[in-house]
Design a protein around this motif. Sequence first.
Motif, PDB file in Angstrom:
ATOM      1  N   LYS A   1     -33.481   4.059  24.101  1.00 34.85           N
ATOM      2  CA  LYS A   1     -32.376   4.907  24.570  1.00 34.85           C
ATOM      3  C   LYS A   1     -32.494   6.274  23.902  1.00 34.85           C
ATOM      4  N   TRP A   2     -31.868   7.259  24.521  1.00 29.88           N
ATOM      5  CA  TRP A   2     -31.872   8.598  23.927  1.00 29.88           C
ATOM      6  C   TRP A   2     -31.243   8.580  22.545  1.00 29.88           C
ATOM      7  N   SER A   3     -30.287   7.698  22.316  1.00 25.76           N
ATOM      8  CA  SER A   3     -29.655   7.613  20.994  1.00 25.76           C
ATOM      9  C   SER A   3     -30.610   7.068  19.928  1.00 25.76           C
TER      10      SER A   3
ATOM     11  N   ASP B   1     -28.596   6.736  29.699  1.00 22.76           N
ATOM     12  CA  ASP B   1     -28.783   6.485  28.273  1.00 22.76           C
ATOM     13  C   ASP B   1     -30.239   6.163  27.977  1.00 22.76           C
TER      14      ASP B   1
END
Length: 166
Positions: free
Chosen positions: A13-15, A101
């Motif tokens: 995920k980008w996080s 995401d």
Amino acid sequence: ETGVREGEIPAIKWSDVNYGNETIHIHAQQNVATDINAEEVKSSPYVTTSKSGNTIFYYNPTTKNEKGESKDGRLISLTDNVKDILRNLKEKQRTLNIQSDWVFCDKDGEWINTKSYYSALYRVTKDKLGCGRTNNHAFRIAYNSYVLIPAGLEVTERAKILGHSV
């Protein structure tokens, strides 16, 4: 460019991308199940099926080497090449108005599955690079042989990066 496993790629995920620390947190994978009622599938926050409906893909919050018990995964360094790839990918998602995401997603923002990844990998290696059929494991081996070993990393450090035991 990173040596991650094919099942770990769709789960990024980008996080998980930290530009400040220049790392990607690899702590999950996409697995395949045959039974939609399997316990691991029912407890997964993300489940998709193949276009044919015969394959079920689900999010597993552990990596292969953690063997079902999370040890918070591992960190992969963001090289300049990886940063460029991620920036270009994020810009492409913005251009196409994709809100997701997931780092690797389809046009509607849903995470890709490993079958889609392999299909894309084959097209790129065959059409763009002129190579024959290959797989992600070949890239992991090459990454170890041509990047990690020449960098002088000890076998324990290489195993940690690749998510292996020594």
